[in-house]
Design a protein around this motif. Structure first.
Motif: not given
Length: 555
Positions: A232-250
């Motif tokens: 949107s032309g604004e500075a991002g709030s940081g890169a998205a989280d990277t999932t390493l392991l799923t303990l309970a699926k959504g």
């Protein structure tokens, strides 16, 4: 003690004892500074040079033992940056809830020790095993002279970078099931280049697709990099989280993208053949992004976020500017001398290019004559290219909203020699493969359509706008690009491609590189693609084969 005197004393001692100092030698700096002793009144003897094999093995073993016990402070004390190490190792056992750590070292190679980690992640009654491989290096402390672990976040996990941390809990966003334009599921396992993009899509659209969050171990990344926007032309709030392991699926929500599974597969296969390569393919009639691929050890998405001089692929914009400003036409004069001087800077052509004082713009474009474009530097204004890039091609205004972070190109109104250099894609001009794929799409249709990877309607984004090109300019650009692809510098690479085709080659010099970056952009029918290979050489050497392969197989 004065510095010069200290050096003389140390040098004298070494001369007497060893006849000179080298790797594996001993020094007496610590003793002379008074920060160490033997307890018997004699000078402390401290090793210098690279750690020995024994030191490497013992240091790694002590570090591993403390890590396994969850003793972050002790483990950090065996590194050369204990504060940073302590913070991440504390998060490892705390925020990340990683326990029962067992580390198996492999065979050291020099000062490098590979190792395997087996552990358990437990959170609110849910547990899953965790396993991965990493490596560390042992170095000599700069002031303590002790063998120490060279601290890098990747020691703790190979996907960690500076500023990252680990945490386990309910995920901040619901998972998504991203599908291509035909409903085929896109996964990072099948399409590795899409990993960071799918993470970002989840971050942005997980709450818009009806999914439900799960419980995960994730890498929480640091802040957004320079030039990165949030769409949107604004500075991002940081890169998205990277999932390493799923303990309970959504429950994943379905996210429709503009990507094409077949084009993505072709792009992944093409970039795999060249290190530090990146490609983007778009659909000129709509602006939809069909494929994004990177082959880089650093994991950086250079295809969308790269900022590099585009070399002679910039001549598409330069040629359009010359035509639109009435300076020449495709069949008008654009002489190609052996060299050209502008404001004391001499510009040369590629080695072996025969001069042609009677060349047309089409001739010089197809042969990629640098001096022909440089000769127009006296006739263009400082901001001519800037206006052309912004007003006609939609570049350089930091307002693209493609659905994930992107770099939107940079063509500054730079004076001096950079005015001339910009005409051939050097100086301060910066582009990404995404930008050049878009440039080709605009050149072939006349209409700037801001690229998108997620339909605009999903979150009501307003795309960037530009007025595009006149039918006459488009006709001339298409003719010149077709000539380049059929009998010019791109002919060998584009050979065998049928239908409506066009291309432009490029190579760009970058500071500190022995070889130039390889650039190439081309189109076939309703597919336009651009590629860049750092240190790849000429456009036809690396980037060209990547683009041609995608154009051949993306349909």
């Amino acid at each position: 003690m004065r510095r010069g005197v200290k050096g003389a004393v140390i040098g004298g001692v070494c001369a007497v004892v060893l006849g000179g100092a080298g790797y594996g030698a001993y020094n007496f700096v610590s003793a002379l500074n008074g920060d160490g002793g033997t307890g018997g009144g004699g000078p402390a003897v401290v090793k210098s040079g690279p750690p020995s094999g024994t030191e490497v093995k013992e240091t790694a073993a002590k570090f591993f033992a403390a890590w396994e016990k969850g003793d972050a402070s002790t483990a950090a004390g065996y590194t050369d940056f204990p504060e940073a190490a302590r913070e991440l190792l504390t998060a490892y056992g705390g925020d990340a809830h990683i326990t029962k750590v067992h580390i198996t070292p492999g065979t050291a190679t020099g000062t490098t020790v590979p190792f395997t980690v087996r552990a358990t992640v437990s959170y609110e009654g849910k547990s899953r095993p965790l396993g991965y491989e990493s490596r560390l290096d042992v170095v000599r402390g700069k002031t303590s002279y002790r063998p120490l672990v060279d601290w890098q976040p990747s020691v703790v996990h190979p996907r960690l970078q500076k500023g990252d941390t680990l945490t386990t809990g309910e995920s901040s966003t619901a998972p998504i099931e991203a599908v291509d334009r035909d409903g085929k599921v896109l996964t990072p396992q099948k399409y590795p280049s899409l990993g960071p993009i799918l993470d970002e899509l989840r971050k942005r659209y997980g709450d818009k697709t009806g999914g439900r969050a799960g419980v995960e171990l994730v890498i929480r990344h640091g802040g957004a990099g320079a030039g990165e926007t949030d769409g949107s032309g604004e500075a991002g709030s940081g890169a998205a989280d990277t999932t390493l392991l799923t303990l309970a699926k959504g429950r994943p929500g379905k996210l429709h993208t503009t990507l094409s599974a077949s084009a993505q597969a072709a792009a992944e296969a093409a970039v795999e053949k060249y290190a530090d390569s990146s490609l983007v393919a778009v659909k000129p009639s709509t602006g939809e992004i069909l494929a994004v691929a990177n082959h880089r050890d650093d994991g950086f998405d250079a295809a969308l976020l790269g900022e590099r001089p585009p070399g002679s692929t910039m001549k598409i914009i330069s040629a359009a500017a010359l035509i639109d400003n009435g300076l020449t036409t495709a069949n008008g004069p654009a002489p190609c001398p052996p060299s050209a001087v502008w404001q004391s800077q001499t510009f040369q052509n590629l080695k072996g290019l025969t001069p042609d004082e009677h060349a047309t713009l089409s001739d010089s474009f197809a042969r990629s004559c640098n001096t022909a474009f440089i000769k127009f530097a006296d006739e263009v204004e400082v901001d001519t290219l800037t206006k052309e890039a912004q007003e006609r091609f939609g570049l350089g205004q930091n307002n693209w909203q493609i659905g994930v972070p992107s770099f939107d190109g940079r063509v500054p109104a730079a004076g001096g020699p950079d005015t001339a250099a910009a005409l051939i894609g050097q100086g301060q001009v910066q582009m990404s493969p995404l930008n050049m794929a878009s440039v080709t799409a605009t050149a072939t249709t006349g209409t700037f359509r801001q690229p998108v990877i997620v339909p605009l309607g999903l979150d009501h984004r307003e795309p960037a706008q530009a007025r595009g090109l006149s039918p006459s300019t488009v006709q001339q650009l298409r003719a010149m690009m077709n000539r380049t692809a059929t009998s010019g510098t791109a002919a060998g690479v584009m050979s065998g491609l049928s239908g409506n085709i066009g291309a432009k080659t490029g190579s760009a010099e970058a500071d500190g590189q022995a070889k130039s970056d390889s650039w190439f952009t081309g189109y076939r029918g309703d597919v336009a693609a651009a590629a860049m290979v750092q240190d790849g050489g000429h456009g036809i050497d690396a980037a060209g084969p990547i683009v041609a392969s995608v154009l051949r197989n993306a349909g």
